[in-house]
Write a protein that holds these residues in place. Structure first.
Motif, PDB file in Angstrom:
ATOM      1  N   MET A   1       6.263 -27.710  -4.042  1.00 58.22           N
ATOM      2  CA  MET A   1       6.566 -26.934  -5.223  1.00 58.22           C
ATOM      3  C   MET A   1       6.054 -25.508  -5.018  1.00 58.22           C
ATOM      4  SD  MET A   1       5.588 -27.905  -9.121  1.00 58.22           S
ATOM      5  CE  MET A   1       6.027 -26.834 -10.434  1.00 58.22           C
ATOM      6  N   LEU A   2       6.797 -24.547  -5.523  1.00 60.39           N
ATOM      7  CA  LEU A   2       6.427 -23.147  -5.393  1.00 60.39           C
ATOM      8  C   LEU A   2       5.587 -22.712  -6.597  1.00 60.39           C
ATOM      9  CD1 LEU A   2       7.005 -21.092  -3.188  1.00 60.39           C
ATOM     10  CD2 LEU A   2       8.958 -20.315  -4.500  1.00 60.39           C
ATOM     11  N   PHE A   3       4.397 -22.179  -6.315  1.00 56.24           N
ATOM     12  CA  PHE A   3       3.491 -21.705  -7.355  1.00 56.24           C
ATOM     13  C   PHE A   3       3.296 -20.199  -7.196  1.00 56.24           C
ATOM     14  CE2 PHE A   3       2.354 -26.138  -6.721  1.00 56.24           C
ATOM     15  CZ  PHE A   3       2.277 -26.610  -8.018  1.00 56.24           C
ATOM     16  N   TYR A   4       3.204 -19.515  -8.330  1.00 55.75           N
ATOM     17  CA  TYR A   4       2.995 -18.070  -8.339  1.00 55.75           C
ATOM     18  C   TYR A   4       1.633 -17.771  -8.940  1.00 55.75           C
ATOM     19  CZ  TYR A   4       7.909 -17.891  -7.244  1.00 55.75           C
ATOM     20  OH  TYR A   4       9.113 -18.059  -6.619  1.00 55.75           O
ATOM     21  N   PHE A   5       0.905 -16.854  -8.301  1.00 54.93           N
ATOM     22  CA  PHE A   5      -0.461 -16.524  -8.696  1.00 54.93           C
ATOM     23  C   PHE A   5      -0.493 -15.088  -9.228  1.00 54.93           C
ATOM     24  CE2 PHE A   5      -0.611 -19.931  -5.704  1.00 54.93           C
ATOM     25  CZ  PHE A   5      -1.653 -20.740  -6.119  1.00 54.93           C
ATOM     26  N   ASN A   6      -0.223 -14.938 -10.502  1.00 54.81           N
ATOM     27  CA  ASN A   6      -0.236 -13.626 -11.136  1.00 54.81           C
ATOM     28  C   ASN A   6      -1.665 -13.288 -11.546  1.00 54.81           C
ATOM     29  OD1 ASN A   6       2.685 -13.574 -11.075  1.00 54.81           O
ATOM     30  ND2 ASN A   6       2.585 -15.071 -12.718  1.00 54.81           N
ATOM     31  N   VAL A   7      -2.030 -12.020 -11.409  1.00 57.51           N
ATOM     32  CA  VAL A   7      -3.382 -11.588 -11.768  1.00 57.51           C
ATOM     33  C   VAL A   7      -3.295 -10.758 -13.041  1.00 57.51           C
ATOM     34  CG1 VAL A   7      -5.434 -10.309 -11.063  1.00 57.51           C
ATOM     35  CG2 VAL A   7      -4.102 -11.551  -9.357  1.00 57.51           C
ATOM     36  N   ARG A   8      -4.021 -11.208 -14.067  1.00 54.23           N
ATOM     37  CA  ARG A   8      -4.035 -10.505 -15.344  1.00 54.23           C
ATOM     38  C   ARG A   8      -5.454 -10.063 -15.661  1.00 54.23           C
ATOM     39  NH1 ARG A   8      -0.588 -10.153 -19.620  1.00 54.23           N
ATOM     40  NH2 ARG A   8       0.714 -11.870 -18.879  1.00 54.23           N
ATOM     41  N   SER A   9      -5.565  -8.841 -16.176  1.00 62.19           N
ATOM     42  CA  SER A   9      -6.838  -8.332 -16.683  1.00 62.19           C
ATOM     43  C   SER A   9      -6.575  -7.742 -18.063  1.00 62.19           C
ATOM     44  CB  SER A   9      -7.432  -7.281 -15.740  1.00 62.19           C
ATOM     45  OG  SER A   9      -6.666  -6.107 -15.766  1.00 62.19           O
ATOM     46  N   GLU A  10      -7.592  -7.155 -18.636  1.00 63.51           N
ATOM     47  CA  GLU A  10      -7.426  -6.576 -19.964  1.00 63.51           C
ATOM     48  C   GLU A  10      -6.403  -5.449 -19.981  1.00 63.51           C
ATOM     49  OE1 GLU A  10     -11.350  -5.432 -21.078  1.00 63.51           O
ATOM     50  OE2 GLU A  10     -12.033  -7.501 -21.270  1.00 63.51           O
ATOM     51  N   ASP A  11      -6.288  -4.738 -18.865  1.00 61.87           N
ATOM     52  CA  ASP A  11      -5.407  -3.566 -18.860  1.00 61.87           C
ATOM     53  C   ASP A  11      -4.330  -3.575 -17.777  1.00 61.87           C
ATOM     54  OD1 ASP A  11      -7.178  -3.277 -16.811  1.00 61.87           O
ATOM     55  OD2 ASP A  11      -7.758  -1.235 -17.264  1.00 61.87           O
ATOM     56  N   SER A  12      -4.160  -4.689 -17.061  1.00 61.17           N
ATOM     57  CA  SER A  12      -3.112  -4.718 -16.038  1.00 61.17           C
ATOM     58  C   SER A  12      -2.581  -6.137 -15.818  1.00 61.17           C
ATOM     59  CB  SER A  12      -3.631  -4.147 -14.713  1.00 61.17           C
ATOM     60  OG  SER A  12      -4.580  -5.007 -14.141  1.00 61.17           O
ATOM     61  N   TYR A  13      -1.429  -6.174 -15.174  1.00 67.97           N
ATOM     62  CA  TYR A  13      -0.792  -7.445 -14.833  1.00 67.97           C
ATOM     63  C   TYR A  13      -0.089  -7.264 -13.496  1.00 67.97           C
ATOM     64  CZ  TYR A  13       2.078 -11.646 -15.273  1.00 67.97           C
ATOM     65  OH  TYR A  13       2.667 -12.861 -15.068  1.00 67.97           O
ATOM     66  N   ASP A  14      -0.509  -8.025 -12.487  1.00 71.27           N
ATOM     67  CA  ASP A  14       0.109  -7.963 -11.169  1.00 71.27           C
ATOM     68  C   ASP A  14       0.858  -9.265 -10.924  1.00 71.27           C
ATOM     69  OD1 ASP A  14      -0.905  -5.412 -10.415  1.00 71.27           O
ATOM     70  OD2 ASP A  14      -2.841  -6.345 -10.010  1.00 71.27           O
ATOM     71  N   MET A  15       2.174  -9.158 -10.849  1.00 72.37           N
ATOM     72  CA  MET A  15       3.016 -10.334 -10.689  1.00 72.37           C
ATOM     73  C   MET A  15       3.173 -10.686  -9.211  1.00 72.37           C
ATOM     74  SD  MET A  15       6.885 -10.990 -12.013  1.00 72.37           S
ATOM     75  CE  MET A  15       6.443 -11.323 -13.697  1.00 72.37           C
ATOM     76  N   ASP A  16       2.971 -11.948  -8.908  1.00 72.60           N
ATOM     77  CA  ASP A  16       3.189 -12.489  -7.567  1.00 72.60           C
ATOM     78  C   ASP A  16       4.688 -12.687  -7.396  1.00 72.60           C
ATOM     79  OD1 ASP A  16       3.330 -13.960  -5.231  1.00 72.60           O
ATOM     80  OD2 ASP A  16       2.105 -15.618  -5.951  1.00 72.60           O
ATOM     81  N   GLU A  17       5.282 -11.977  -6.469  1.00 72.99           N
ATOM     82  CA  GLU A  17       6.734 -12.042  -6.272  1.00 72.99           C
ATOM     83  C   GLU A  17       7.146 -13.075  -5.226  1.00 72.99           C
ATOM     84  OE1 GLU A  17       9.085  -9.137  -7.162  1.00 72.99           O
ATOM     85  OE2 GLU A  17       7.634  -8.269  -8.554  1.00 72.99           O
ATOM     86  N   GLU A  18       6.179 -13.534  -4.403  1.00 70.63           N
ATOM     87  CA  GLU A  18       6.513 -14.435  -3.303  1.00 70.63           C
ATOM     88  C   GLU A  18       6.218 -15.895  -3.608  1.00 70.63           C
ATOM     89  OE1 GLU A  18       4.842 -13.124   0.382  1.00 70.63           O
ATOM     90  OE2 GLU A  18       5.308 -11.041  -0.060  1.00 70.63           O
ATOM     91  N   ALA A  60       8.394 -21.362 -10.840  1.00 69.88           N
ATOM     92  CA  ALA A  60       9.442 -20.399 -10.510  1.00 69.88           C
ATOM     93  C   ALA A  60      10.127 -19.805 -11.733  1.00 69.88           C
ATOM     94  CB  ALA A  60      10.478 -21.057  -9.606  1.00 69.88           C
ATOM     95  N   SER A  61      10.107 -20.527 -12.847  1.00 75.71           N
ATOM     96  CA  SER A  61      10.735 -20.011 -14.066  1.00 75.71           C
ATOM     97  C   SER A  61       9.779 -19.161 -14.897  1.00 75.71           C
ATOM     98  CB  SER A  61      11.291 -21.165 -14.909  1.00 75.71           C
ATOM     99  OG  SER A  61      10.228 -21.980 -15.377  1.00 75.71           O
ATOM    100  N   GLY A  62       8.527 -19.025 -14.432  1.00 79.21           N
ATOM    101  CA  GLY A  62       7.549 -18.227 -15.161  1.00 79.21           C
ATOM    102  C   GLY A  62       6.726 -19.008 -16.166  1.00 79.21           C
ATOM    103  N   TYR A  63       6.924 -20.323 -16.215  1.00 78.30           N
ATOM    104  CA  TYR A  63       6.164 -21.168 -17.142  1.00 78.30           C
ATOM    105  C   TYR A  63       4.705 -21.232 -16.690  1.00 78.30           C
ATOM    106  CZ  TYR A  63       4.777 -25.200 -19.898  1.00 78.30           C
ATOM    107  OH  TYR A  63       4.128 -26.038 -20.764  1.00 78.30           O
TER     108      TYR A  63
END
Length: 77
Positions: A1-18, A60-63
């Motif tokens: 299964m493909l998992f995405y590791f997005n990093v969120r902080s109080e003032d930013s959001y970095d989306m894992d695209e791979e 993969a759907s962002g859930y």
């Protein structure tokens, strides 16, 4: 299964695209904890803040499947 590791902080959001292909959500949690430890070490070396930063593991759907706060990977005492 493909998992995405997005990093969120109080003032930013970095989306894992791979994403990373792992066998289970538990394996994804372990990978997030390992990566968070490495990132916390870098933040500490550069006098950065870790409070409020977290991995948001999604499919993969962002859930949203799980959240791993960086502060939870630090052992005090």
């Amino acid at each position: 299964m493909l998992f995405y590791f997005n990093v969120r902080s109080e003032d930013s959001y970095d989306m894992d695209e791979e994403g990373i292909d792992l066998p289970s959500l538990e394996a994804a949690r372990c990978e997030a904890k390992k990566s968070a430890r490495e990132m916390v070490a870098e933040l500490i070396l550069h006098d950065g803040r870790i409070d409020g930063i977290r991995f948001e593991i999604t499919d993969a759907s962002g859930y949203l499947l799980a959240t791993v706060p960086f502060r939870d990977v630090i052992k005090l005492g």
